[in-house]
Write a protein that holds these residues in place. Structure first.
Motif, PDB file in Angstrom:
ATOM      1  N   GLU A 112      68.333   4.745   8.000  1.00  0.00           N
ATOM      2  CA  GLU A 112      66.973   5.273   8.177  1.00  0.00           C
ATOM      3  C   GLU A 112      66.040   4.228   8.766  1.00  0.00           C
ATOM      4  O   GLU A 112      64.868   4.528   9.034  1.00  0.00           O
ATOM      5  CB  GLU A 112      66.422   5.755   6.832  1.00  0.00           C
ATOM      6  N   GLY A 113      66.500   2.996   8.902  1.00  0.00           N
ATOM      7  CA  GLY A 113      65.641   1.918   9.376  1.00  0.00           C
ATOM      8  C   GLY A 113      65.733   1.677  10.869  1.00  0.00           C
ATOM      9  O   GLY A 113      66.504   2.343  11.576  1.00  0.00           O
ATOM     10  N   ARG A 114      64.924   0.746  11.326  1.00  0.00           N
ATOM     11  CA  ARG A 114      64.915   0.362  12.743  1.00  0.00           C
ATOM     12  C   ARG A 114      64.707  -1.141  12.877  1.00  0.00           C
ATOM     13  O   ARG A 114      64.081  -1.758  12.035  1.00  0.00           O
ATOM     14  CB  ARG A 114      63.791   1.081  13.501  1.00  0.00           C
ATOM     15  N   THR A 115      65.206  -1.681  13.979  1.00  0.00           N
ATOM     16  CA  THR A 115      64.891  -3.069  14.325  1.00  0.00           C
ATOM     17  C   THR A 115      63.474  -3.116  14.903  1.00  0.00           C
ATOM     18  O   THR A 115      62.871  -2.074  15.171  1.00  0.00           O
ATOM     19  CB  THR A 115      65.862  -3.614  15.391  1.00  0.00           C
ATOM     20  N   GLU A 116      62.981  -4.348  15.123  1.00  0.00           N
ATOM     21  CA  GLU A 116      61.648  -4.480  15.750  1.00  0.00           C
ATOM     22  C   GLU A 116      61.613  -3.785  17.102  1.00  0.00           C
ATOM     23  O   GLU A 116      60.581  -3.250  17.498  1.00  0.00           O
ATOM     24  CB  GLU A 116      61.309  -5.957  15.956  1.00  0.00           C
ATOM     25  N   GLY A 118      63.122  -1.095  17.752  1.00  0.00           N
ATOM     26  CA  GLY A 118      63.203   0.343  17.557  1.00  0.00           C
ATOM     27  C   GLY A 118      64.608   0.908  17.517  1.00  0.00           C
ATOM     28  O   GLY A 118      64.788   2.129  17.487  1.00  0.00           O
ATOM     29  N   GLU A 119      65.613   0.018  17.528  1.00  0.00           N
ATOM     30  CA  GLU A 119      66.993   0.507  17.485  1.00  0.00           C
ATOM     31  C   GLU A 119      67.350   0.972  16.073  1.00  0.00           C
ATOM     32  O   GLU A 119      66.962   0.332  15.099  1.00  0.00           O
ATOM     33  CB  GLU A 119      67.982  -0.611  17.847  1.00  0.00           C
ATOM     34  N   THR A 120      68.144   2.037  15.975  1.00  0.00           N
ATOM     35  CA  THR A 120      68.690   2.461  14.682  1.00  0.00           C
ATOM     36  C   THR A 120      70.050   1.801  14.473  1.00  0.00           C
ATOM     37  O   THR A 120      70.705   1.363  15.430  1.00  0.00           O
ATOM     38  CB  THR A 120      68.889   3.984  14.630  1.00  0.00           C
ATOM     39  N   VAL A 121      70.499   1.795  13.226  1.00  0.00           N
ATOM     40  CA  VAL A 121      71.820   1.232  12.916  1.00  0.00           C
ATOM     41  C   VAL A 121      72.903   2.042  13.627  1.00  0.00           C
ATOM     42  O   VAL A 121      73.836   1.478  14.211  1.00  0.00           O
ATOM     43  CB  VAL A 121      72.051   1.194  11.388  1.00  0.00           C
ATOM     44  N   GLY A 122      72.755   3.355  13.610  1.00  0.00           N
ATOM     45  CA  GLY A 122      73.738   4.202  14.292  1.00  0.00           C
ATOM     46  C   GLY A 122      73.866   3.856  15.768  1.00  0.00           C
ATOM     47  O   GLY A 122      74.981   3.747  16.299  1.00  0.00           O
ATOM     48  N   ALA A 123      72.733   3.656  16.426  1.00  0.00           N
ATOM     49  CA  ALA A 123      72.752   3.340  17.862  1.00  0.00           C
ATOM     50  C   ALA A 123      73.386   1.968  18.107  1.00  0.00           C
ATOM     51  O   ALA A 123      74.132   1.778  19.086  1.00  0.00           O
ATOM     52  CB  ALA A 123      71.335   3.386  18.427  1.00  0.00           C
ATOM     53  N   ILE A 124      73.101   1.018  17.221  1.00  0.00           N
ATOM     54  CA  ILE A 124      73.684  -0.324  17.369  1.00  0.00           C
ATOM     55  C   ILE A 124      75.208  -0.252  17.240  1.00  0.00           C
ATOM     56  O   ILE A 124      75.944  -0.847  18.042  1.00  0.00           O
ATOM     57  CB  ILE A 124      73.095  -1.291  16.310  1.00  0.00           C
ATOM     58  N   LEU A 125      75.682   0.502  16.248  1.00  0.00           N
ATOM     59  CA  LEU A 125      77.133   0.603  16.029  1.00  0.00           C
ATOM     60  C   LEU A 125      77.806   1.285  17.217  1.00  0.00           C
ATOM     61  O   LEU A 125      78.859   0.850  17.680  1.00  0.00           O
ATOM     62  CB  LEU A 125      77.432   1.383  14.738  1.00  0.00           C
ATOM     63  N   THR A 126      77.184   2.347  17.709  1.00  0.00           N
ATOM     64  CA  THR A 126      77.765   3.064  18.847  1.00  0.00           C
ATOM     65  C   THR A 126      77.810   2.166  20.080  1.00  0.00           C
ATOM     66  O   THR A 126      78.839   2.078  20.762  1.00  0.00           O
ATOM     67  CB  THR A 126      76.952   4.345  19.130  1.00  0.00           C
ATOM     68  N   ALA A 127      76.694   1.471  20.350  1.00  0.00           N
ATOM     69  CA  ALA A 127      76.625   0.609  21.541  1.00  0.00           C
ATOM     70  C   ALA A 127      77.660  -0.508  21.476  1.00  0.00           C
ATOM     71  O   ALA A 127      78.193  -0.933  22.505  1.00  0.00           O
ATOM     72  CB  ALA A 127      75.219   0.026  21.680  1.00  0.00           C
ATOM     73  N   ALA A 128      77.948  -1.000  20.272  1.00  0.00           N
ATOM     74  CA  ALA A 128      78.893  -2.106  20.117  1.00  0.00           C
ATOM     75  C   ALA A 128      80.337  -1.609  19.987  1.00  0.00           C
ATOM     76  O   ALA A 128      81.257  -2.413  19.852  1.00  0.00           O
ATOM     77  CB  ALA A 128      78.518  -2.943  18.896  1.00  0.00           C
ATOM     78  N   GLY A 129      80.533  -0.299  20.025  1.00  0.00           N
ATOM     79  CA  GLY A 129      81.882   0.254  19.903  1.00  0.00           C
ATOM     80  C   GLY A 129      82.506   0.008  18.540  1.00  0.00           C
ATOM     81  O   GLY A 129      83.719  -0.154  18.401  1.00  0.00           O
ATOM     82  N   VAL A 130      81.666  -0.009  17.529  1.00  0.00           N
ATOM     83  CA  VAL A 130      82.156  -0.306  16.180  1.00  0.00           C
ATOM     84  C   VAL A 130      82.913   0.886  15.603  1.00  0.00           C
ATOM     85  O   VAL A 130      82.422   2.013  15.629  1.00  0.00           O
ATOM     86  CB  VAL A 130      80.973  -0.684  15.249  1.00  0.00           C
ATOM     87  N   MET A 131      84.124   0.612  15.121  1.00  0.00           N
ATOM     88  CA  MET A 131      84.952   1.637  14.481  1.00  0.00           C
ATOM     89  C   MET A 131      85.121   1.388  12.992  1.00  0.00           C
ATOM     90  O   MET A 131      85.521   2.281  12.254  1.00  0.00           O
ATOM     91  CB  MET A 131      86.348   1.655  15.131  1.00  0.00           C
ATOM     92  N   GLU A 132      84.828   0.151  12.573  1.00  0.00           N
ATOM     93  CA  GLU A 132      85.037  -0.226  11.170  1.00  0.00           C
ATOM     94  C   GLU A 132      83.818  -0.991  10.691  1.00  0.00           C
ATOM     95  O   GLU A 132      83.275  -1.826  11.429  1.00  0.00           O
ATOM     96  CB  GLU A 132      86.261  -1.134  11.036  1.00  0.00           C
ATOM     97  N   ALA A 133      83.389  -0.732   9.451  1.00  0.00           N
ATOM     98  CA  ALA A 133      82.238  -1.445   8.897  1.00  0.00           C
ATOM     99  C   ALA A 133      82.514  -1.858   7.457  1.00  0.00           C
ATOM    100  O   ALA A 133      83.032  -1.069   6.663  1.00  0.00           O
ATOM    101  CB  ALA A 133      80.991  -0.569   8.953  1.00  0.00           C
ATOM    102  N   ASP A 134      82.170  -3.096   7.153  1.00  0.00           N
ATOM    103  CA  ASP A 134      82.229  -3.589   5.779  1.00  0.00           C
ATOM    104  C   ASP A 134      80.809  -3.620   5.242  1.00  0.00           C
ATOM    105  O   ASP A 134      79.876  -4.040   5.942  1.00  0.00           O
ATOM    106  CB  ASP A 134      82.832  -4.994   5.732  1.00  0.00           C
ATOM    107  N   VAL A 135      80.635  -3.160   3.985  1.00  0.00           N
ATOM    108  CA  VAL A 135      79.302  -3.031   3.402  1.00  0.00           C
ATOM    109  C   VAL A 135      79.196  -3.942   2.179  1.00  0.00           C
ATOM    110  O   VAL A 135      80.081  -3.937   1.313  1.00  0.00           O
ATOM    111  CB  VAL A 135      79.002  -1.574   2.998  1.00  0.00           C
ATOM    112  N   VAL A 136      78.089  -4.716   2.119  1.00  0.00           N
ATOM    113  CA  VAL A 136      77.814  -5.624   0.995  1.00  0.00           C
ATOM    114  C   VAL A 136      76.330  -5.528   0.668  1.00  0.00           C
ATOM    115  O   VAL A 136      75.540  -5.015   1.456  1.00  0.00           O
ATOM    116  CB  VAL A 136      78.179  -7.096   1.361  1.00  0.00           C
ATOM    117  N   GLY A 137      75.928  -6.036  -0.505  1.00  0.00           N
ATOM    118  CA  GLY A 137      74.496  -6.147  -0.796  1.00  0.00           C
ATOM    119  C   GLY A 137      74.078  -5.450  -2.082  1.00  0.00           C
ATOM    120  O   GLY A 137      74.854  -5.272  -3.017  1.00  0.00           O
TER     121      GLY A 137
END
Ligand code: VGL
Length: 193
Positions: A112-116, A118-137
């Motif tokens: 639901e967030g954006r970078t300064e 205005g990019e969304t996380v979804g758009a960043i992952l798609t642009a980088a061709g990401v198929m796998e994500a590790d989640v921490v925090g």
């Protein structure tokens, strides 16, 4: 295959001494830094989120004087305050994208967030061709849960690094991990990742 690391809300207000302190938050911050020291190079993108609420108003009912600690919370992570900053134990040098979320609204998922810019996380992952994500925090039972479910919905294969998350409550954290596993996430310790 391109992989992302999603670092959810490792902020002062969610670690020891913070307004909404989660037990083990400092330990997660330190452990994520150690993990990054060894593994940052394994990731095409490393995205870190911060809850970034408005000082004015109740952020859509998210802030409450008498919170239930499920849907309403004490005031936390107000934009620009010390509590909203990354915990200093988190080394953010390797972070490629910083995302803010929750301006005036509850926003548990970093999607639901954006970078300064205005990019969304979804758009960043798609642009980088990401198929796998590790989640921490933080927190396993709220923002980690919501972010990981959205990552699965985005279509990437998700792993939760179980020694690099901390939750508000033990019961809801256990349920959240079970829910994520049922939804297709792999639960693995970072040492075995
Ligand atoms: C969070 C409670 C309220 C979280 C955020 O980061 O998990 N939890 N706001």
């Amino acid at each position: 295959m391109s992989r992302a690391l999603l670092i959810v809300d490792v902020q002062n207000d969610f670690t020891e001494g913070g307004a909404l302190a989660v037990a083990g938050g400092d330990a997660v911050a330190s452990a994520v830094s150690a993990y990054l020291d060894a593994h940052a190079g394994d990731y095409e993108v490393i995205i870190a989120s911060r809850d970034w609420h408005d000082a004015e108003g109740d952020n859509g009912g998210h802030f409450h004087d008498d919170p239930d600690f499920i849907d309403s919370w004490p005031v936390h992570c107000v934009a620009g305050t010390e509590g909203a900053e990354y915990d200093p134990l988190l080394d953010t040098d390797a972070v490629t994208h910083h995302v803010h979320k929750g301006q005036g609204i509850p926003a548990y998922s970093m999607f639901e967030g954006r970078t300064e810019k205005g990019e969304t996380v979804g758009a960043i992952l798609t642009a980088a061709g990401v198929m796998e994500a590790d989640v921490v925090g933080i927190a396993t039972d709220h923002c980690v849960r919501a972010s990981a479910l959205d990552a699965i919905a985005h279509g990437v294969q998700v792993r939760i690094l179980t020694d690099l998350v901390a939750g508000v409550a033990p019961g809801s954290s256990r349920s959240a991990l079970a829910e994520l596993a049922h939804a297709g996430a792999v639960l693995v310790e970072s040492g075995d990742a």
